[in-house]
Design an enzyme around this catalytic site. Structure first.
Site, short mmCIF file in Angstrom:
data_model
loop_
_atom_site.label_atom_id
_atom_site.label_comp_id
_atom_site.label_asym_id
_atom_site.label_seq_id
_atom_site.Cartn_x
_atom_site.Cartn_y
_atom_site.Cartn_z
N SER A 1 16.64 -95.20 -47.47
CA SER A 1 15.13 -95.12 -47.32
C SER A 1 14.74 -96.78 -47.55
CB SER A 1 14.48 -94.43 -48.32
OG SER A 1 12.97 -94.50 -48.55
N ARG B 1 10.43 -79.27 2.10
CA ARG B 1 10.58 -80.53 1.51
C ARG B 1 9.55 -80.68 0.47
NH1 ARG B 1 14.15 -81.59 2.48
NH2 ARG B 1 14.57 -83.05 3.73
#
Length: 447
Positions: free
Chosen positions: A278, A317
């Site tokens: 930390s 498409r």
């Protein structure tokens, strides 16, 4: 996607899989399809053999400037269009006649989709290899810890005793299913895409199927019954397969994170210089690998939803739905591979506090063994009566801060059925393992 590692790439990715999805790798995969298409068409006598050499020689990613192709893609709408133009120019420089036969009969989606399949096939293989490593580590863990008891927890509360070996076997069993899902992708998902302008291969006339089969042979890809330009269930299936694996890895990580809580402290990620610290609290030992895996499991479902939303593609498409897959699918695979790498490191170096696990089995005054007593008493008193009796004793034990065994011993109904020795035996740590060993053996046998 950049060819260079990002600030967060090491946390959420895996270098070998990240490399499969760089811009250069994407470009090379499309060029590999173009080269294979030329070879297939020579085999089928569709284009002249003399054209092949120049086309193959031009299918190298290092011959093209990715930034320039990226700028052209902005105008063209997909990367295959400027790539084919650049490839044709490169071939023309060496052989003007050969340039006539570049990309013959194909459409942009054929090159993009099949190139993506080549990338995904490589990524699937890498993930399979690394998943095997994790499964091997979990198999060793499940077998080694089959006698290590700890509290089972339901709704985050202590429930009944289990073994850590059983917990590891549960993780392994889920990963076995992911192994089978990944293997199944080779048969009907990682397949050739080749249909020409609208799926008919009309430009190749009667030779269309021959070329498709030859192209599949060149790329070692199965040839599906027909092109799948706007049938995207394969893409959704692949994304879902990786999402399921990522979710399972997240479940493993979540279990370990909870076991690492200061108040629990039964299992820990491996330690190392700079790992899990930390910036403010020197005493912290954070579950960094598990946190990264949980983050990936949190992100992937949203990405997979994009694939499902993109499935209803119009006609022959898509108008945007297909395009939404291009970055989404690689990101799913990368996050999964990164999670797999993190969890593998955690499992291989997992540290267990077996004494604390054992202490926790009795830390709540024997309440974990309430079911064992109730089931035993039910043989003579009946299930409902036995359950109510032990439930009453548990409340009394909590209210008086006494051990459940002592409260039960003072109850005439219980002492009439169970001697002190019999009652004490029900509170032994190894007395209530049930089918744990059997389940572990069954999972290990699947390997």
């Amino acid at each position: 996607m950049s060819d260079f590692p990002s600030l967060l790439g090491g946390l959420f990715g895996a270098p070998e899989v990240d490399a499969v999805f760089t811009d250069t790798a994407r470009l090379q995969a499309m060029l590999d399809v173009e080269a294979a298409l030329a070879r297939a068409q020579v085999r089928c006598a569709v284009i002249p053999p003399a054209a092949l050499g120049a086309i193959e020689a031009a299918c190298r990613a290092d011959l093209y400037a990715v930034p320039a192709l990226g700028q052209a893609t902005l105008l063209a709408g997909n990367p295959a269009i400027p790539l084919v133009k650049a490839l044709t120019a490169q071939v023309r420089h060496a052989d003007a006649d050969a340039a006539r036969w570049v990309h013959w009969g194909a459409t942009s989606q054929d090159i993009i989709d099949t190139g993506a399949v080549l990338q995904l096939r490589e990524a699937v293989g890498l993930v399979q290899e690394r998943l095997h490593v994790l499964c091997t580590a979990l198999a060793v863990l499940a077998d080694a810890e089959r006698d290590t008891g700890l509290p089972g927890r339901t709704l985050l509360q202590q429930a009944v005793p289990v073994t850590f070996g059983l917990k590891a076997a549960g993780w392994l069993d889920a990963l076995h299913r992911s192994q089978r899902r990944l293997q199944a992708l080779y048969d009907d998902t990682l397949v050739l895409q080749f249909g020409g302008a609208a799926g008919t291969l009309a430009s190749l006339q009667a030779r269309g199927l021959d070329v498709a089969q030859a192209l599949g042979d060149e790329l070692q890809l199965p040839v599906p019954a027909l092109p799948w330009h706007t049938a995207r269930d394969r893409v959704a299936e692949l994304g879902s397969t990786f999402a399921l694996l990522t979710g399972t890895l997240g479940k493993i990580a979540t279990d370990i994170v909870l076991l690492m809580q200061s108040e629990v402290a039964e299992a820990f990620e491996p330690v190392g210089e700079g790992r899990g610290g930390s910036s403010a609290m020197p005493h912290k030992r954070n579950p960094v690998g598990c946190v990264a895996a949980i983050a990936s499991a949190t992100r992937v479902p949203g990405l997979v939803s994009t694939l499902f939303v993109a499935m209803p593609q119009p006609h022959e498409r898509a108008a945007g739905q297909w395009h939404a897959e291009w970055e989404t699918v690689p990101e799913i695979v990368r996050l999964c591979a990164g999670s797999l790498a993190q969890v593998t490191v955690v499992v291989q170096g997992l540290q267990l506090d077996r004494a604390r696990m054992r202490d926790h089995l009795d830390s709540h005054g024997g309440l974990l063994y309430a079911e064992a007593v109730a089931v035993t008493l039910a043989e003579t008193l009946g299930k409902a009566t036995a359950h109510a009796l032990v439930e009453q004793a548990a409340r009394q034990a909590l209210a008086q801060s006494r051990h459940l065994r002592d409260v039960l011993q003072d109850m005439p109904t219980v002492s009439a059925q169970l001697s002190p020795t019999q009652l004490a035996a029900l509170f032994a740590p190894d007395s209530w393992r049930g089918m744990a060993d059997t389940w572990i053996n069954r999972v290990l046998a699947q390997r």
